[in-house]
Design a protein around this motif. Structure first.
Motif, PDB file in Angstrom:
ATOM      1  N   ASP A  50      32.679  61.135  15.784  1.00 17.77           N
ATOM      2  CA  ASP A  50      33.816  61.599  16.583  1.00 17.77           C
ATOM      3  C   ASP A  50      35.104  61.744  15.761  1.00 17.77           C
ATOM      4  O   ASP A  50      36.171  61.965  16.323  1.00 17.77           O
ATOM      5  CB  ASP A  50      34.080  60.645  17.746  1.00 17.77           C
ATOM      6  CG  ASP A  50      32.981  60.687  18.792  1.00 17.77           C
ATOM      7  OD1 ASP A  50      32.174  61.646  18.798  1.00 17.77           O
ATOM      8  OD2 ASP A  50      32.916  59.750  19.615  1.00 17.77           O
ATOM      9  N   VAL A  52      37.348  63.682  14.336  1.00 19.28           N
ATOM     10  CA  VAL A  52      37.629  65.114  14.465  1.00 19.28           C
ATOM     11  C   VAL A  52      38.212  65.726  13.192  1.00 19.28           C
ATOM     12  O   VAL A  52      37.827  66.829  12.792  1.00 19.28           O
ATOM     13  CB  VAL A  52      38.569  65.366  15.670  1.00 19.28           C
ATOM     14  CG1 VAL A  52      38.908  66.833  15.802  1.00 19.28           C
ATOM     15  CG2 VAL A  52      37.932  64.844  16.947  1.00 19.28           C
ATOM     16  N   GLY A  82      36.269  67.484  19.519  1.00 17.92           N
ATOM     17  CA  GLY A  82      37.674  67.398  19.912  1.00 17.92           C
ATOM     18  C   GLY A  82      37.847  67.450  21.421  1.00 17.92           C
ATOM     19  O   GLY A  82      38.663  66.720  21.985  1.00 17.92           O
ATOM     20  N   ASP A  86      39.125  64.458  23.772  1.00 22.59           N
ATOM     21  CA  ASP A  86      40.388  64.903  24.359  1.00 22.59           C
ATOM     22  C   ASP A  86      41.506  65.016  23.317  1.00 22.59           C
ATOM     23  O   ASP A  86      42.615  64.522  23.518  1.00 22.59           O
ATOM     24  CB  ASP A  86      40.801  63.970  25.502  1.00 22.59           C
ATOM     25  CG  ASP A  86      41.830  64.626  26.419  1.00 22.59           C
ATOM     26  OD1 ASP A  86      41.833  65.866  26.528  1.00 22.59           O
ATOM     27  OD2 ASP A  86      42.636  63.888  27.005  1.00 22.59           O
ATOM     28  N   ASP A  87      41.200  65.677  22.201  1.00 23.68           N
ATOM     29  CA  ASP A  87      42.192  65.921  21.149  1.00 23.68           C
ATOM     30  C   ASP A  87      42.537  67.405  21.173  1.00 23.68           C
ATOM     31  O   ASP A  87      42.037  68.197  20.366  1.00 23.68           O
ATOM     32  CB  ASP A  87      41.637  65.498  19.791  1.00 23.68           C
ATOM     33  CG  ASP A  87      42.678  65.541  18.680  1.00 23.68           C
ATOM     34  OD1 ASP A  87      43.691  66.257  18.832  1.00 23.68           O
ATOM     35  OD2 ASP A  87      42.463  64.883  17.648  1.00 23.68           O
ATOM     36  N   HIS A  89      45.197  69.016  20.359  1.00 24.36           N
ATOM     37  CA  HIS A  89      45.872  69.527  19.166  1.00 24.36           C
ATOM     38  C   HIS A  89      44.851  69.969  18.110  1.00 24.36           C
ATOM     39  O   HIS A  89      44.930  71.073  17.577  1.00 24.36           O
ATOM     40  CB  HIS A  89      46.816  68.470  18.590  1.00 24.36           C
ATOM     41  CG  HIS A  89      47.522  68.907  17.361  1.00 24.36           C
ATOM     42  ND1 HIS A  89      48.550  69.819  17.378  1.00 24.36           N
ATOM     43  CD2 HIS A  89      47.331  68.574  16.068  1.00 24.36           C
ATOM     44  CE1 HIS A  89      48.968  70.032  16.141  1.00 24.36           C
ATOM     45  NE2 HIS A  89      48.240  69.275  15.327  1.00 24.36           N
ATOM     46  N   ALA A  90      43.885  69.107  17.836  1.00 23.91           N
ATOM     47  CA  ALA A  90      42.855  69.440  16.842  1.00 23.91           C
ATOM     48  C   ALA A  90      42.014  70.620  17.308  1.00 23.91           C
ATOM     49  O   ALA A  90      41.679  71.499  16.511  1.00 23.91           O
ATOM     50  CB  ALA A  90      41.967  68.228  16.573  1.00 23.91           C
TER      51      ALA A  90
END
Length: 101
Positions: A50, A52, A82, A86-87, A89-90
């Motif tokens: 995970d 990212v 991602g 819940d990223d 931005h990435a």
């Protein structure tokens, strides 16, 4: 002692420390040792699938090496992870990079 040497020493004590592995991968990337960087990013992802940022860095290196299909694969995997973690931005950065490949 160089940063790389310090990382190597710390990795001997904690070989599965994802932050140390990522740091070593970034050291290889900074030195433009692309294959070593790719190998190190793969180690990061084996320890923490995970993580990212490793997908994005790996995709960028593969694109630099004109290995577009492999780059797409790494970026698509990173986008999926991602979203999972819940990223946003990435996901956005990788999506933009992927669209420009």
């Amino acid at each position: 002692m160089t940063r790389r040497e310090k990382l190597q020493q710390m990795l001997q004590e904690s070989p599965d420390d994802v932050f140390l592995l990522y740091g070593m991968a970034m050291e290889h990337q900074s030195a433009e040792d692309w294959e070593a960087a790719l190998t190190s990013f793969d180690q990061v992802l084996r320890v923490d699938p995970d993580y990212v940022a490793a997908y994005f860095q790996k995709g960028q290196i593969l694109a630099r090496l004109d290995r577009a299909e492999e780059a797409r694969s790494a970026l698509e995997a990173g986008i999926d992870i991602g979203r999972k973690v819940d990223d946003a931005h990435a996901v956005g950065e990788m999506t933009e990079f992927l669209q420009n490949l």
